[in-house]
Motif scaffolding. Structure first.
Motif, short mmCIF file in Angstrom:
data_model
loop_
_atom_site.label_atom_id
_atom_site.label_comp_id
_atom_site.label_asym_id
_atom_site.label_seq_id
_atom_site.Cartn_x
_atom_site.Cartn_y
_atom_site.Cartn_z
N UNK A 156 0.80 -1.22 0.00
CA UNK A 156 0.00 0.00 0.00
C UNK A 156 0.83 1.27 0.00
N UNK A 157 2.13 1.15 -0.24
CA UNK A 157 3.00 2.32 -0.29
C UNK A 157 3.07 2.86 -1.72
N UNK A 158 3.45 4.13 -1.89
CA UNK A 158 3.67 4.65 -3.24
C UNK A 158 4.80 3.90 -3.94
N UNK A 159 4.66 3.71 -5.23
CA UNK A 159 5.70 3.02 -5.98
C UNK A 159 7.03 3.75 -5.88
N UNK A 183 11.10 2.35 -4.89
CA UNK A 183 12.34 2.59 -5.62
C UNK A 183 13.26 3.55 -4.86
N UNK A 184 12.70 4.57 -4.26
CA UNK A 184 13.50 5.64 -3.71
C UNK A 184 13.86 5.54 -2.25
N UNK A 185 13.20 4.65 -1.50
CA UNK A 185 13.45 4.57 -0.06
C UNK A 185 13.84 3.15 0.33
N UNK A 186 15.06 3.00 0.80
CA UNK A 186 15.52 1.65 1.17
C UNK A 186 14.84 1.14 2.42
N UNK A 187 14.17 2.03 3.20
CA UNK A 187 13.50 1.59 4.42
C UNK A 187 12.01 1.31 4.22
N UNK A 188 11.52 1.41 2.99
CA UNK A 188 10.10 1.11 2.74
C UNK A 188 9.86 -0.39 2.85
N UNK A 189 8.66 -0.76 3.25
CA UNK A 189 8.34 -2.19 3.37
C UNK A 189 8.39 -2.87 2.01
N UNK A 193 -1.78 5.11 -12.13
CA UNK A 193 -2.00 4.98 -10.69
C UNK A 193 -0.73 4.69 -9.90
N UNK A 194 0.41 5.05 -10.47
CA UNK A 194 1.68 4.87 -9.78
C UNK A 194 2.33 6.22 -9.52
N UNK A 195 2.89 6.40 -8.33
CA UNK A 195 3.74 7.55 -8.03
C UNK A 195 5.12 7.24 -8.57
N UNK A 196 5.55 7.96 -9.57
CA UNK A 196 6.72 7.61 -10.36
C UNK A 196 8.02 8.14 -9.74
N UNK A 197 9.07 7.33 -9.69
CA UNK A 197 10.35 7.78 -9.15
C UNK A 197 11.09 8.69 -10.12
N UNK A 198 12.05 9.42 -9.58
CA UNK A 198 12.89 10.29 -10.40
C UNK A 198 14.06 9.50 -10.98
N UNK A 199 14.72 10.13 -11.95
CA UNK A 199 15.93 9.53 -12.52
C UNK A 199 16.99 9.30 -11.44
N UNK A 228 20.02 5.44 -7.96
CA UNK A 228 20.42 4.97 -6.63
C UNK A 228 19.89 3.54 -6.38
N UNK A 229 18.66 3.29 -6.82
CA UNK A 229 18.08 1.95 -6.68
C UNK A 229 18.94 0.92 -7.42
N UNK A 230 19.30 1.22 -8.66
CA UNK A 230 20.15 0.31 -9.42
C UNK A 230 21.46 0.03 -8.69
#
Length: 209
Positions: free
Chosen positions: A93-96, A100-106, A152-158, A163-165
Motif C-alpha cells: 500500500x506504499x507509493x511506488x 524505488x527511492x526509499x531503502x526503508x520502505x516495506x 495509478x503509480x507515483x513515479x520515481x525520479x531519474x 540509486x536503486x540500481x
C-alpha cells in the motif's frame, strides 16, 4: 518460468499444457544454437507465491524445474528478478516511488528479501549466467508530468532510479560475487531533459534530445 509456474499452480493463463509448451520452446532454442536466454524469474504482478510460506516451496519447485530443463538443453539463463516490479508496493500500500527511492520502505524490504532468497539459492548453479534486477525501469523515470503520476503509480525520479540500481547491484554482488549484474534497462535519449523539466522546471520540451 511463467509457463512452468502456471503448470505448478494449475493456472489457466498460459494455455492448456504450459509445461509441455515450455519444453518445446527450449528444444527449439537448442536446435537453433541458443546457449543463453533471458527469463523473468519472478511471478509477474503477484507476491503471494513468495511471501506465503505454504506456497513458497512450490514456487521454488517450479524454478528448480525451469533450471533443470535449461540444463537438459544446454542453455544458461540471465535471471531477471523483478525487484522493480510495482507488485511489491501494491502489496504494502506504499507509493511506488517509495519502493524505488526509499531503502526503508516495506516494499523495498520485500523486494530485497526476494533477491536474497533467489540469489542465495542459485548462486552456485552454473545454469545462471547473470543476474538482472529489473526490466526497463529507466523508462518510468519522471514520466507523468510534474506530478510524476502514471497508471495509478507515483513515479520515481531519474536520481532515485540510479540509486536503486546501485543499491540492488551492491546487494546482489554481496551474495553472488562471481556473477555479472545488469540493470536490464532500455534508454531514452530524452531522459535527462525529462528529469530537468520535472524536477527543476526547465524550459526545454519534455521529449527533446
Amino acid at each position: 518460468f511463467w509457463q512452468i509456474l502456471a503448470a505448478e499452480f494449475e493456472r489457466k493463463d498460459h494455455g492448456p499444457e504450459p509445461l509441455a509448451a515450455a519444453e518445446r520452446s527450449l528444444a527449439i532454442l537448442e536446435a537453433h544454437g541458443f546457449q543463453t536466454i533471458r527469463a523473468f524469474f519472478h511471478d509477474y504482478g503477484r507476491v503471494d507465491t513468495f511471501l506465503e510460506l505454504e506456497k513458497r516451496e512450490r514456487f521454488f519447485a517450479a524454478m528448480d524445474r525451469t533450471l533443470d530443463l535449461c540444463d537438459r538443453h544446454g542453455i544458461r539463463v540471465v535471471a531477471s528478478l523483478g525487484l522493480g516490479d510495482p507488485k511489491w508496493s501494491r502489496h504494502t500500500g506504499e507509493p511506488y516511488a517509495a519502493q524505488i527511492g526509499r531503502h526503508d520502505s516495506r516494499a523495498r524490504q520485500h523486494a530485497e528479501d526476494y533477491a536474497r532468497a533467489v540469489v542465495t539459492r542459485y548462486r552456485d548453479r552454473p545454469t545462471i549466467a547473470m543476474w538482472q534486477h529489473c526490466n526497463e525501469l529507466l523508462l518510468k523515470a519522471d514520466i507523468g508530468g510534474r506530478e510524476r503520476s502514471w497508471n495509478n503509480l507515483a513515479i520515481p525520479t531519474l536520481t532515485e532510479i540510479e540509486r536503486f540500481h546501485r543499491e540492488m547491484a551492491i546487494l546482489i554482488r554481496s551474495l553472488s560475487p562471481r556473477h555479472l549484474v545488469t540493470t536490464g534497462d532500455s534508454y531514452r535519449t530524452s531522459l535527462w531533459h525529462q528529469n530537468q523539466h520535472v524536477e527543476h522546471g526547465a524550459t526545454h520540451g519534455l521529449w527533446t534530445t
